[in-house]
Design a protein around this motif. Structure first.
Motif, PDB file in Angstrom:
ATOM      1  N   THR A  64      16.413  66.180 -41.658  1.00 31.58           N
ATOM      2  CA  THR A  64      15.901  67.096 -42.681  1.00 31.58           C
ATOM      3  C   THR A  64      14.568  67.671 -42.242  1.00 31.58           C
ATOM      4  O   THR A  64      13.664  66.919 -41.857  1.00 31.58           O
ATOM      5  N   PRO A  65      14.391  69.003 -42.291  1.00 39.00           N
ATOM      6  CA  PRO A  65      13.131  69.621 -41.881  1.00 39.00           C
ATOM      7  C   PRO A  65      11.991  69.262 -42.836  1.00 39.00           C
ATOM      8  O   PRO A  65      12.217  68.739 -43.933  1.00 39.00           O
ATOM      9  N   PRO A  66      10.750  69.566 -42.456  1.00 36.57           N
ATOM     10  CA  PRO A  66       9.616  69.322 -43.358  1.00 36.57           C
ATOM     11  C   PRO A  66       9.754  70.119 -44.650  1.00 36.57           C
ATOM     12  O   PRO A  66      10.359  71.192 -44.682  1.00 36.57           O
ATOM     13  N   SER A  67       9.182  69.569 -45.726  1.00 35.29           N
ATOM     14  CA  SER A  67       9.147  70.227 -47.034  1.00 35.29           C
ATOM     15  C   SER A  67      10.528  70.736 -47.445  1.00 35.29           C
ATOM     16  O   SER A  67      10.707  71.901 -47.810  1.00 35.29           O
ATOM     17  N   SER A  68      11.512  69.865 -47.375  1.00 31.95           N
ATOM     18  CA  SER A  68      12.891  70.274 -47.622  1.00 31.95           C
ATOM     19  C   SER A  68      13.638  69.197 -48.394  1.00 31.95           C
ATOM     20  O   SER A  68      13.257  68.030 -48.411  1.00 31.95           O
ATOM     21  N   GLN A  69      14.730  69.626 -49.036  1.00 29.84           N
ATOM     22  CA  GLN A  69      15.591  68.729 -49.792  1.00 29.84           C
ATOM     23  C   GLN A  69      17.025  69.112 -49.486  1.00 29.84           C
ATOM     24  O   GLN A  69      17.431  70.250 -49.715  1.00 29.84           O
ATOM     25  N   ALA A  70      17.801  68.188 -48.932  1.00 30.57           N
ATOM     26  CA  ALA A  70      19.149  68.523 -48.467  1.00 30.57           C
ATOM     27  C   ALA A  70      20.086  68.867 -49.614  1.00 30.57           C
ATOM     28  O   ALA A  70      20.768  69.888 -49.583  1.00 30.57           O
ATOM     29  N   VAL A  71      20.156  68.006 -50.640  1.00 37.06           N
ATOM     30  CA  VAL A  71      21.083  68.230 -51.740  1.00 37.06           C
ATOM     31  C   VAL A  71      20.390  67.952 -53.064  1.00 37.06           C
ATOM     32  O   VAL A  71      19.304  67.375 -53.117  1.00 37.06           O
ATOM     33  N   GLN A  72      21.055  68.355 -54.137  1.00 35.45           N
ATOM     34  CA  GLN A  72      20.513  68.169 -55.471  1.00 35.45           C
ATOM     35  C   GLN A  72      20.629  66.710 -55.896  1.00 35.45           C
ATOM     36  O   GLN A  72      21.363  65.927 -55.290  1.00 35.45           O
ATOM     37  N   PRO A  73      19.915  66.318 -56.952  1.00 28.73           N
ATOM     38  CA  PRO A  73      20.084  64.951 -57.479  1.00 28.73           C
ATOM     39  C   PRO A  73      21.549  64.684 -57.802  1.00 28.73           C
ATOM     40  O   PRO A  73      22.268  65.554 -58.284  1.00 28.73           O
ATOM     41  N   HIS A  74      21.985  63.470 -57.548  1.00 29.23           N
ATOM     42  CA  HIS A  74      23.379  63.106 -57.773  1.00 29.23           C
ATOM     43  C   HIS A  74      23.514  61.595 -57.770  1.00 29.23           C
ATOM     44  O   HIS A  74      22.572  60.869 -57.442  1.00 29.23           O
ATOM     45  N   ALA A  75      24.694  61.109 -58.125  1.00 34.58           N
ATOM     46  CA  ALA A  75      25.036  59.692 -58.025  1.00 34.58           C
ATOM     47  C   ALA A  75      26.265  59.557 -57.133  1.00 34.58           C
ATOM     48  O   ALA A  75      27.104  60.456 -57.061  1.00 34.58           O
ATOM     49  N   ASP A  76      26.365  58.433 -56.431  1.00 38.11           N
ATOM     50  CA  ASP A  76      27.470  58.191 -55.507  1.00 38.11           C
ATOM     51  C   ASP A  76      28.461  57.182 -56.067  1.00 38.11           C
ATOM     52  O   ASP A  76      28.131  56.376 -56.941  1.00 38.11           O
ATOM     53  N   ASP A  77      29.672  57.210 -55.512  1.00 41.54           N
ATOM     54  CA  ASP A  77      30.719  56.272 -55.915  1.00 41.54           C
ATOM     55  C   ASP A  77      30.755  55.034 -55.023  1.00 41.54           C
ATOM     56  O   ASP A  77      31.722  54.293 -55.023  1.00 41.54           O
ATOM     57  N   ARG A  78      29.700  54.794 -54.261  1.00 41.09           N
ATOM     58  CA  ARG A  78      29.652  53.689 -53.317  1.00 41.09           C
ATOM     59  C   ARG A  78      28.242  53.119 -53.224  1.00 41.09           C
ATOM     60  O   ARG A  78      27.278  53.774 -53.601  1.00 41.09           O
TER      61      ARG A  78
END
Length: 276
Positions: free
Chosen positions: A110-124
């Motif tokens: 992930t580059p500086p000052s970045s967010q890959a994906v939105q908030p979420h919950a996982d099934d694992r």
């Protein structure tokens, strides 16, 4: 090195053949760009820009398929099943498979000052291992769907958003992972991660797909195994003596008998589980 766990601060924690794709910043079940490893054992990198997966034609046209060019343009790069490529990650997964049905690894740049994906919950359940740089993690206290299955992962589908009360509510952990740190994320906890400042981040996620071996799935499988050992349960439904008798009785009485039989089987299974 520090090891953190959501359970360090929470006693009511959440806790699955495994062909599911898993990762802490999971890109599966998103509207576009899902890379299904059921048909592709070795997956190509995923490119995410502004929390969206870029499709292959766009990646080829804009970046020539180069992850280096994409990263310099602000993309996060995700490699699913990195244990196919990295012997060290493969060793970790193989070691975990001594205790769990399966485990696999994904890596994220992930580059500086970045967010890959939105908030979420996982099934694992996942283990997040920070390898290089820093990343800030926020885990929310409220669990919208306890022990979610793949189609219940909030924040990954437009029709299954995260309830505002979760994001506006209290957080459970807010921490910065440095190289060597490990964060344990149980299934179902809403979380988000981002880099800050001028430093990028590279981390690995070890995914343990606990949704594949829940009681709700293992008990029916065991029940089928037990029933198939009995000759009378191998008969077709229309020829089974109990069904034939029930046809001559009222629907209410027949349903009552069926329910009682199911309850007896359930009690027998429950006693067997307790004995083991």
């Amino acid at each position: 090195n520090n090891s953190r766990s959501v359970n360090d601060n929470d006693t009511d924690s959440t806790r699955s053949n495994g062909t599911s794709k898993g990762k802490d910043e999971d890109t599966s079940n998103h509207p576009v760009g899902e890379n299904n490893h059921k048909t592709h054992a070795i997956s190509r990198p995923l490119f995410l820009l502004q929390q969206q997966i870029l499709d292959v034609p766009h990646v080829l046209q804009v970046y020539g398929g180069s992850p280096f060019s994409a990263y310099l343009d602000g993309c996060s790069i995700v490699m699913n099943h990195a244990d196919f490529y990295c012997p060290n990650l493969a060793s970790v997964c193989l070691d975990l498979q001594k205790s769990f049905p399966h485990a696999y690894a994904n890596v994220y740049l992930t580059p500086p000052s970045s967010q890959a994906v939105q908030p979420h919950a996982d099934d694992r359940d996942v283990l997040i291992i920070q390898l290089w740089g820093q990343k800030t993690w926020t885990i929310y206290q409220q669990i919208p769907i306890p022990y979610p299955y793949p189609d219940e992962q909030v924040g990954k589908r437009p029709d299954l958003p995260i309830p505002p009360s979760v994001l506006n509510g209290p957080t459970l952990i807010e921490t910065v992972l440095n190289p060597g740190d490990v964060l344990y994320m149980p299934r179902g906890y809403v979380h988000v991660a981002q880099t800050t400042g001028n430093e990028p981040s590279f981390h690995a996620t070890i995914a343990i797909a606990t949704h594949d071996w829940t009681l709700a799935r293992t008990i029916p499988a065991k029940l089928q195994e037990l029933l198939e050992k009995r000759v009378d349960y191998r008969m077709a439904v229309s020829h089974h003596p109990s069904i034939s008798r029930n046809r001559k009785r009222s629907r209410h009485d027949a349903d009552k008998d069926d329910n009682e039989n199911c309850q007896r089987i359930a009690n027998s299974l429950d006693n067997s589980v307790r004995d083991t």
